[in-house]
Design an enzyme around this catalytic site. Structure first.
Site, PDB file in Angstrom:
ATOM      1  CG  HIS A 165       4.052  -1.700   2.068  1.00 40.24           C
ATOM      2  ND1 HIS A 165       2.745  -2.077   1.945  1.00 40.24           N
ATOM      3  CD2 HIS A 165       4.568  -2.444   3.058  1.00 40.24           C
ATOM      4  CE1 HIS A 165       2.479  -3.023   2.826  1.00 40.24           C
ATOM      5  NE2 HIS A 165       3.572  -3.266   3.525  1.00 40.24           N
ATOM      6  CB  CYS A 203       2.971  -6.407  16.124  1.00 41.67           C
ATOM      7  SG  CYS A 203       2.016  -4.906  16.218  1.00 41.67           S
ATOM      8  CE  LYS A 253       0.212   1.531  10.333  1.00 41.94           C
ATOM      9  NZ  LYS A 253       0.622   0.402  11.188  1.00 41.94           N
ATOM     10  CB  CYS A 290      -2.368  -4.697  18.839  1.00 38.95           C
ATOM     11  SG  CYS A 290      -0.987  -3.904  18.013  1.00 38.95           S
ATOM     12  CE  LYS A 336      -5.968  -6.283   1.829  1.00 37.09           C
ATOM     13  NZ  LYS A 336      -5.337  -7.560   1.527  1.00 37.09           N
ATOM     14  CG  HIS A 380      -2.077  -4.792  13.852  1.00 34.99           C
ATOM     15  ND1 HIS A 380      -0.819  -4.745  14.409  1.00 34.99           N
ATOM     16  CD2 HIS A 380      -1.911  -4.747  12.501  1.00 34.99           C
ATOM     17  CE1 HIS A 380       0.076  -4.677  13.424  1.00 34.99           C
ATOM     18  NE2 HIS A 380      -0.545  -4.672  12.272  1.00 34.99           N
ATOM     19  CB  CYS A 396      -0.309  -8.268  18.156  1.00 40.44           C
ATOM     20  SG  CYS A 396      -0.958  -7.547  16.614  1.00 40.44           S
ATOM     21  CG  HIS A 428      -0.327  -0.273   2.517  1.00 40.11           C
ATOM     22  ND1 HIS A 428       0.530   0.632   3.105  1.00 40.11           N
ATOM     23  CD2 HIS A 428      -0.390  -1.338   3.361  1.00 40.11           C
ATOM     24  CE1 HIS A 428       0.941   0.152   4.259  1.00 40.11           C
ATOM     25  NE2 HIS A 428       0.412  -1.048   4.435  1.00 40.11           N
TER      26      HIS A 428
HETATM   27 ZN   LIG Z   1      -0.183  -5.350  16.416  1.00 37.30          ZN
END
Ligand SMILES: [Zn+2]
Length: 504
Positions: A21, A131, A295, A145, A298, A148, A128, A18
């Site tokens: 990156h 991560c 942030k 997290c 996806k 996430h 997680c 994405h």
């Molecule tokens: Zn995470």
């Protein structure tokens, strides 16, 4: 010629690349291209992190074996990086034998040097998968997290191998404080120093009965923890442990996102210290590409696809926008509106318009041949100043200021056309003044082609060619920017570098 070994983080193989990156790869690519321009012997490494649990999950969900899945993903990423004109010299995948060998060797070496740096213990915590790490209470919000929020944390309790990270705290503090190991920008360095000052806990570096991974030496029930495995890629690519790896190692620069500094500025250098290997010289941690202040990812469903972003105005325009507007230091915002504005103002009406006007006048008044008029003009003074500021900014990895310095010259040159009004000089038969103006504009275009090369390589090459220059803009000697060798060169018919889209 000095060697310059630069790396980016290797990406998880669980979904398409994405914009986040892309920012990292484009930034590292601009740095690599700039170092080549300055005459360094550059090795630019990128690659894929393939041994994660998220890969196993993604492969299962899509009906692939893990290996078939990572092969497919590596192809997807490489395709995007080619489209974005990323000039990496090597591409490492953590499923490669050369990498497996290096991971096994570094563990052997740590064990051999300090046998109690590795020990067996019980681990209990919340894991997680996004991560690939156990999260500390401070990293958990509403039971999830921070990075996430849509993933469930997995309660995990198992017997693992541990690395005595705590032993290396004092040495790391000293190396970072002294600048021997540089962590940039300063905001990230301060975070890492605070983290080290608070003390370090040892970390688990193996997972129990996880078949997708590198087997832990002498313990077939365990695989090497994915981060311990992944970090070694920077070393594996040098050929380590084979003779000659010191030709590349230590890395001069690791470019990573701000979310993984703990791994790159604490765990990785501690692993190297434990194995008695040299530390990288610098870690640069960039910010995130945000969409309306959050942030872009996806997982949280707020990602603009890279495909859409490239399609909008082309790869060079996206590279420029990421580096100029989003930036390579703090978090920055992406929006279509700003992207369109920048494209129109800086590229179509800016550099593109300058090139087409200057080249059209050269064609019209001098049959495309740059006049022999080497007296310095106000535009040359502005050009020399722009080159100086550009070099200083790029040396400091301040890519946004580098782009600004180059585009300041675009603005000055467009103004210079207004001020000198070559069409008027032609009409009034003031030939010497017309020659001076056209030659100064050609020198400005030469400087711009070279300075924009690391940022917008495709368009810069086109500009280089229509300017009548040979070979590649990337091979232009840096010193030539002091006095661009354009006198007598036959330029070509103007070309629209950045067409205006119908909708803008
Ligand atoms: Zn995470």
């Amino acid at each position: 010629m000095s060697k310059f070994y630069v790396t980016t983080a290797i990406d998880y193989s669980n979904g398409d690349p994405h914009l986040g990156h892309a920012l990292e790869k484009v930034g590292a690519d601009a740095i690599a291209r700039y170092r080549r321009l300055r005459g360094d012997d550059v090795t630019f490494l990128m690659g894929m992190d393939e041994h994660s649990q998220a890969v196993v999950q993604a492969a299962e969900q899509n009906g692939y074996s893990p290996q078939a899945w990572v092969d497919r993903m590596a192809g997807r990423f490489e395709e995007f990086w080619r489209r974005l004109e990323i000039s990496n010299d090597d591409w490492i995948r953590t499923t490669e034998p050369r990498h497996r060998e290096a991971v096994t060797e570094i563990l052997r070496r740590i064990q051999q040097r300090n046998p109690d740096d590795l020990y067996v213990g019980e681990y209990e915590g919340l894991y997680c998968v996004g991560c690939e790490e156990f999260k500390q209470p401070a990293q958990i919000v509403n039971g999830r997290c921070i990075e996430h929020p849509t993933r469930e944390l997995i309660p995990t309790k198992e017997r693992n191998h541990f690395f005595r990270l705590s032993r290396y705290r004092d040495t790391l503090l000293e190396r970072i404080r002294s600048g021997e190991f540089r962590v940039e920008p300063a905001i990230r360095r301060n975070e890492i120093l605070r983290l080290l000052e608070d003390g370090l806990q040892d970390i688990s570096i193996s997972r129990h009965r996880l078949s997708w991974g590198i087997p832990f030496p002498s313990d077939p029930e365990q695989t090497v923890y994915v981060w311990f495995d992944a970090l070694v890629n920077y070393l594996s690519a040098t050929g380590y442990p084979a003779e000659g790896y010191q030709g590349l190692w230590p890395a001069d620069l690791h470019v990573v996102g701000k979310g993984i500094t703990r791994f790159h500025c604490v765990i990785w250098p501690a692993m190297l210290l434990a194995a008695d290997l040299a530390l990288p010289r610098e870690v640069w941690a960039h910010g995130y590409v945000q969409w309306e202040g959050t942030k872009m990812s996806k997982t949280t469903g707020t990602a603009v696809t890279l495909e859409e972003a490239i399609e909008r105005h082309g790869a060079d325009a996206l590279r420029y926008f990421l580096l100029r507007e989003v930036g390579f230091e703090a978090d920055g915002n992406f929006s279509w509106e700003r992207f369109d504005e920048r494209y129109t103002a800086d590229l179509a009406d800016g550099l593109g318009n300058l090139a087409s006007r200057a080249l059209a006048m050269l064609a019209k008044y001098r049959d495309g041949v740059v006049p022999q008029a080497e007296a310095q003009t106000s535009l040359d003074a502005a050009g020399a100043d722009s080159v100086k500021r550009y070099g200083e900014a790029m040396d400091a990895l301040d890519l946004r200021s580098g782009a600004e310095a180059a585009w300041d010259l675009v603005g000055t040159a467009n103004l210079y056309i207004q001020q000198t009004a070559p069409w008027k000089l032609a009409k009034e038969g003031r030939d010497a003044e017309l020659d001076a103006s056209l030659a100064a504009l050609a020198r400005a275009l030469y400087r711009l082609a070279v300075m924009t090369g690391p940022l917008t390589p495709g368009k810069s090459q086109i500009l280089w060619e229509v300017l009548g220059m040979r070979e590649s803009v990337a091979s232009a000697p840096w010193d030539s920017l002091a006095a661009p060798p354009v006198s007598g060169v036959a330029t070509r018919k103007p070309e629209t570098l950045f067409p205006k889209p119908a909708s803008v």
